[in-house]
Design a protein around this motif. Structure first.
Motif, PDB file in Angstrom:
ATOM      1  N   ARG A 247       4.023  18.206  12.031  1.00 17.80           N
ATOM      2  CA  ARG A 247       5.102  16.917  11.952  1.00 17.80           C
ATOM      3  C   ARG A 247       4.116  15.950  11.566  1.00 17.80           C
ATOM      4  N   GLU A 248       3.506  15.522  12.288  1.00 18.30           N
ATOM      5  CA  GLU A 248       2.501  14.723  12.054  1.00 18.30           C
ATOM      6  C   GLU A 248       1.476  14.374  11.293  1.00 18.30           C
ATOM      7  N   LEU A 249       1.216  15.612  10.915  1.00 12.46           N
ATOM      8  CA  LEU A 249       0.238  15.892   9.100  1.00 12.46           C
ATOM      9  C   LEU A 249       1.226  15.583   8.235  1.00 12.46           C
ATOM     10  N   GLN A 250       2.898  16.376   8.414  1.00 12.51           N
ATOM     11  CA  GLN A 250       3.162  16.452   7.624  1.00 12.51           C
ATOM     12  C   GLN A 250       4.036  14.335   6.794  1.00 12.51           C
ATOM     13  N   ALA A 251       4.144  13.745   8.122  1.00 13.99           N
ATOM     14  CA  ALA A 251       4.489  12.798   8.454  1.00 13.99           C
ATOM     15  C   ALA A 251       3.225  11.692   7.494  1.00 13.99           C
ATOM     16  N   GLN A 252       2.220  12.577   7.839  1.00 15.44           N
ATOM     17  CA  GLN A 252       0.938  11.462   7.083  1.00 15.44           C
ATOM     18  C   GLN A 252       0.578  11.249   6.154  1.00 15.44           C
ATOM     19  N   GLU A 253       1.449  13.324   5.131  1.00 12.77           N
ATOM     20  CA  GLU A 253       1.646  13.523   3.497  1.00 12.77           C
ATOM     21  C   GLU A 253       2.170  12.061   2.969  1.00 12.77           C
ATOM     22  N   ASN A 254       3.660  12.414   3.738  1.00 16.58           N
ATOM     23  CA  ASN A 254       4.864  12.034   3.197  1.00 16.58           C
ATOM     24  C   ASN A 254       4.343  10.550   2.747  1.00 16.58           C
ATOM     25  N   ALA A 255       3.492   9.560   4.133  1.00 16.52           N
ATOM     26  CA  ALA A 255       3.195   8.837   3.979  1.00 16.52           C
ATOM     27  C   ALA A 255       2.393   7.818   2.574  1.00 16.52           C
ATOM     28  N   GLN A 256       0.963   8.991   2.734  1.00 14.32           N
ATOM     29  CA  GLN A 256      -0.240   9.499   1.895  1.00 14.32           C
ATOM     30  C   GLN A 256       0.979   9.126   0.120  1.00 14.32           C
ATOM     31  N   LYS A 257       1.266   9.996   0.367  1.00 12.70           N
ATOM     32  CA  LYS A 257       2.027  10.219  -1.369  1.00 12.70           C
ATOM     33  C   LYS A 257       2.934   8.692  -2.314  1.00 12.70           C
ATOM     34  N   THR A 258       3.151   7.754  -1.033  1.00 10.68           N
ATOM     35  CA  THR A 258       4.488   7.201  -1.300  1.00 10.68           C
ATOM     36  C   THR A 258       3.362   5.741  -1.409  1.00 10.68           C
ATOM     37  N   SER A 259       2.484   5.977  -0.513  1.00  9.01           N
ATOM     38  CA  SER A 259       1.109   4.909  -0.577  1.00  9.01           C
ATOM     39  C   SER A 259       0.464   4.338  -2.371  1.00  9.01           C
ATOM     40  N   LEU A 260       0.083   6.763  -2.237  1.00  9.27           N
ATOM     41  CA  LEU A 260      -0.572   6.638  -4.535  1.00  9.27           C
ATOM     42  C   LEU A 260       0.914   6.257  -5.129  1.00  9.27           C
ATOM     43  N   GLU A 261       2.160   5.990  -5.625  1.00  9.24           N
ATOM     44  CA  GLU A 261       2.674   5.594  -5.859  1.00  9.24           C
ATOM     45  C   GLU A 261       2.369   4.159  -6.069  1.00  9.24           C
ATOM     46  N   ALA A 262       2.575   3.367  -5.385  1.00  7.41           N
ATOM     47  CA  ALA A 262       2.909   2.103  -4.704  1.00  7.41           C
ATOM     48  C   ALA A 262       1.642   1.326  -5.536  1.00  7.41           C
ATOM     49  N   LYS A 263      -0.079   2.062  -5.015  1.00 10.76           N
ATOM     50  CA  LYS A 263      -1.133   1.755  -5.827  1.00 10.76           C
ATOM     51  C   LYS A 263      -1.611   2.195  -6.647  1.00 10.76           C
ATOM     52  N   LYS A 264      -0.826   3.122  -7.390  1.00 11.72           N
ATOM     53  CA  LYS A 264      -1.104   3.749  -8.736  1.00 11.72           C
ATOM     54  C   LYS A 264      -1.852   2.949  -9.946  1.00 11.72           C
ATOM     55  N   ASP A 265      -1.431   1.353 -10.344  1.00  8.90           N
ATOM     56  CA  ASP A 265      -2.160   0.730 -11.360  1.00  8.90           C
ATOM     57  C   ASP A 265      -3.598   0.537 -10.371  1.00  8.90           C
ATOM     58  N   GLU A 266      -3.177  -0.274  -9.475  1.00  9.15           N
ATOM     59  CA  GLU A 266      -4.582  -1.151  -8.851  1.00  9.15           C
ATOM     60  C   GLU A 266      -5.522   0.220  -8.834  1.00  9.15           C
ATOM     61  N   LEU A 267      -4.808   1.469  -9.402  1.00  8.68           N
ATOM     62  CA  LEU A 267      -6.182   3.025  -8.356  1.00  8.68           C
ATOM     63  C   LEU A 267      -7.033   2.797 -10.412  1.00  8.68           C
ATOM     64  N   PHE A 268      -5.780   3.073 -11.096  1.00 10.90           N
ATOM     65  CA  PHE A 268      -6.111   3.381 -12.492  1.00 10.90           C
ATOM     66  C   PHE A 268      -6.469   2.762 -13.582  1.00 10.90           C
ATOM     67  N   ASN A 269      -5.835   1.709 -12.645  1.00  6.80           N
ATOM     68  CA  ASN A 269      -5.463   0.723 -13.873  1.00  6.80           C
ATOM     69  C   ASN A 269      -6.338  -0.641 -14.319  1.00  6.80           C
TER      70      ASN A 269
END
Length: 246
Positions: free
Chosen positions: A60-82
């Motif tokens: 459950r902890e790993l799943q929560a971390q994965e979900n949080a990371q995906k949310t963060s990736l979506e929020a930081k997409k422009d900073e990462l790739f643009n």
């Protein structure tokens, strides 16, 4: 297991039954002791219950971390790739983009770097964006700032300079940094004057971004939907790329 269920049932009944809208009385001392003894004896007789519970908690902890990371990736997409001005190799309009966080003093980064060069040759529709992440001391910060100054003022030399710095075994110091720049025909003293607040801010932003994505060291490779921390073998990375190209 039956004893544990009995204990849980006892607690649940005592705490949730509310006849005539009146809250049930809490367990008295004897009942509390009975629950403790039931739970203890059950765990002693069935220690696998603990292993199973810990395993489930970890999942459950790993799943929560994965979900949080995906949310963060979506929020930081422009900073990462643009982010304007980030160095990159490969196809500038590639179907798949990957961000690479690295430190010139990181031994695993030196190995990973060779694999990345291999990847852009194998996958013509791949773009790899470099983000300096100097986490290994003052020399790492020094070389990261100077490399970005070189990229800004001499973009045609950047890739050869990058490869030269990454190919040196061991860690860099000011002497080895100066030698690498000189070998590529760059005057390091002039470049030091080109290290402005924008370059320093870019590195600070990279450090912040990595932290927000849960990246704790180098190397780290980042796709739009996944963070790969640590060194990734060529075959594994190639499969990750192929799956996103299809």
């Amino acid at each position: 297991m039956k004893k544990l269920l009995s204990a849980i049932t006892l607690v649940a009944v005592a705490s949730t039954i509310t006849p005539f809208s009146v809250q049930a009385a809490p367990l008295d001392g004897q009942q509390q002791q009975q629950v403790r003894e039931l739970v203890r004896s059950t765990l002693v007789e069935n220690p696998d219950i603990l292993v199973e519970a810990i395993s489930e908690l970890r999942k459950r902890e790993l799943q929560a971390q994965e979900n949080a990371q995906k949310t963060s990736l979506e929020a930081k997409k422009d900073e990462l790739f643009n982010t304007p001005g980030d160095p990159f190799i490969g196809n500038p309009k590639g179907k798949v983009a990957m961000v690479y966080f690295a430190d010139y003093n990181c031994g695993h980064c030196k190995r990973q770097d060779l694999i990345l060069e291999q990847m852009v040759k194998q996958h013509p529709d791949l773009k790899i964006i470099y983000k300096e992440l100097p986490v290994l001391g003052g020399a790492s910060r020094e070389v990261a700032e100077l490399v970005l100054a070189a990229h800004k003022n001499h973009p045609d030399v950047y890739q050869k300079l990058h490869q030269r710095l990454m190919s040196r075994p061991g860690r860099h110091d000011s002497t080895s940094i100066a030698a690498a720049f000189k070998a590529e025909g760059l005057d390091i003293e002039t470049l030091k004057k080109k290290v402005d607040n924008n370059i320093k801010a870019k590195i600070d932003n990279n450090l912040r971004l990595a932290s927000e994505l849960g990246i704790r060291g180098t190397p780290a490779t980042v796709f739009a939907d996944e963070v790969l921390g640590g060194f990734t073998k060529a075959d594994q990375l190639s499969e990750k790329i192929k799956s996103r190209l299809n």
